[in-house]
Design an enzyme around this catalytic site. Sequence first.
Site, PDB file in Angstrom:
ATOM      1  N   HIS A  68       0.829  -1.216   0.000  1.00 49.31           N
ATOM      2  CA  HIS A  68       0.000   0.000   0.000  1.00 49.31           C
ATOM      3  C   HIS A  68       0.858   1.258   0.000  1.00 49.31           C
ATOM      4  O   HIS A  68       1.866   1.331   0.700  1.00 49.31           O
ATOM      5  CB  HIS A  68      -0.951  -0.014   1.210  1.00 49.31           C
ATOM      6  CG  HIS A  68      -2.023  -1.045   1.054  1.00 49.31           C
ATOM      7  ND1 HIS A  68      -1.765  -2.378   1.216  1.00 49.31           N
ATOM      8  CD2 HIS A  68      -3.312  -0.943   0.676  1.00 49.31           C
ATOM      9  CE1 HIS A  68      -2.876  -3.063   0.966  1.00 49.31           C
ATOM     10  NE2 HIS A  68      -3.825  -2.212   0.644  1.00 49.31           N
ATOM     11  N   GLU A  84      -9.248   6.465  -3.915  1.00 51.50           N
ATOM     12  CA  GLU A  84      -9.390   6.353  -2.463  1.00 51.50           C
ATOM     13  C   GLU A  84      -8.807   7.576  -1.755  1.00 51.50           C
ATOM     14  O   GLU A  84      -9.427   8.138  -0.847  1.00 51.50           O
ATOM     15  CB  GLU A  84      -8.726   5.049  -1.990  1.00 51.50           C
ATOM     16  CG  GLU A  84      -9.555   3.832  -2.370  1.00 51.50           C
ATOM     17  CD  GLU A  84      -8.810   2.520  -2.432  1.00 51.50           C
ATOM     18  OE1 GLU A  84      -9.424   1.532  -2.861  1.00 51.50           O
ATOM     19  OE2 GLU A  84      -7.614   2.475  -2.076  1.00 51.50           O
ATOM     20  N   GLN A  85      -7.637   7.995  -2.187  1.00 55.30           N
ATOM     21  CA  GLN A  85      -7.015   9.158  -1.536  1.00 55.30           C
ATOM     22  C   GLN A  85      -7.845  10.418  -1.806  1.00 55.30           C
ATOM     23  O   GLN A  85      -8.029  11.248  -0.915  1.00 55.30           O
ATOM     24  CB  GLN A  85      -5.570   9.328  -2.019  1.00 55.30           C
ATOM     25  CG  GLN A  85      -4.704   8.111  -1.644  1.00 55.30           C
ATOM     26  CD  GLN A  85      -3.272   8.456  -1.266  1.00 55.30           C
ATOM     27  OE1 GLN A  85      -2.951   9.581  -0.922  1.00 55.30           O
ATOM     28  NE2 GLN A  85      -2.402   7.464  -1.307  1.00 55.30           N
ATOM     29  N   VAL A 117      -1.880   1.882   7.100  1.00 51.07           N
ATOM     30  CA  VAL A 117      -3.028   1.556   6.244  1.00 51.07           C
ATOM     31  C   VAL A 117      -4.323   1.825   7.008  1.00 51.07           C
ATOM     32  O   VAL A 117      -4.533   1.309   8.108  1.00 51.07           O
ATOM     33  CB  VAL A 117      -2.996   0.088   5.752  1.00 51.07           C
ATOM     34  CG1 VAL A 117      -4.228  -0.195   4.890  1.00 51.07           C
ATOM     35  CG2 VAL A 117      -1.731  -0.188   4.951  1.00 51.07           C
TER      36      VAL A 117
HETATM   37  N1  GUN Z   1      -2.771   3.457   2.197  1.00 56.41           N
HETATM   38  C1  GUN Z   1      -3.393   3.792   3.312  1.00 56.41           C
HETATM   39  N2  GUN Z   1      -4.717   3.744   3.172  1.00 56.41           N
HETATM   40  C2  GUN Z   1      -4.966   3.345   1.936  1.00 56.41           C
HETATM   41  C3  GUN Z   1      -6.159   3.112   1.189  1.00 56.41           C
HETATM   42  O1  GUN Z   1      -7.299   3.234   1.634  1.00 56.41           O
HETATM   43  N3  GUN Z   1      -5.969   2.706  -0.065  1.00 56.41           N
HETATM   44  C4  GUN Z   1      -4.737   2.543  -0.601  1.00 56.41           C
HETATM   45  N4  GUN Z   1      -4.654   2.140  -1.832  1.00 56.41           N
HETATM   46  N5  GUN Z   1      -3.626   2.771   0.052  1.00 56.41           N
HETATM   47  C5  GUN Z   1      -3.727   3.167   1.322  1.00 56.41           C
END
Ligand code: GUN
Length: 164
Positions: A68, A84-85, A117
């Site tokens: 990740h 997502e970000q 994460v």
């Molecule tokens: N790194 C921390 N959180 C996330 C997330 O929700 N998605 C992804 N792809 N990477 C992350």
Amino acid sequence: MPKLGELNALDRAEFTRIVAPVFEHSPWVAARTESQRPFSSRERLHEALVATVRAASDEEKLCLIRAHPDLIGEGELTAASQTEQASAGLDHASSEEAKQFREYNRQYRERFGFPFVICARLNKKEAIARAFPVRLQNSREQEIEIALQEISKIADLRLRDLVE
Ligand code: GUN
């Protein structure tokens, strides 16, 4: 968007290719779950994928966590990571917020040896910023467990986008 029945009917390689992105840079999760088809629902498919992760070795689990990207990190993002970000508002962080995130990312990686994460689609940037100092107090074992739970949530949302 394929229906579940269509995923059930694909050949092995195609199923793996299509389901692989549900887990960041980790096609082995889909590949090891494929033989359990047919799945009766999207929820059962999600459960089986998560069970594959749980059955993997400690080293493989760490590899999955390490696949990740940092939130507000550097480098190319997969399409899913970018969405997502952005959903957490991290694509519109102020320079102060970005600096704070980079410092938290550094501290977190230094303490645990893997990236922070959290399911970015279920948390806004302010909530994520509050979670960092709390989670930095946890043990490494606790953080591995939390990261795997967050990866399960990320996978659930990616699967909802993937399967009709
Ligand atoms: N790194 C921390 N959180 C996330 C997330 O929700 N998605 C992804 N792809 N990477 C992350």
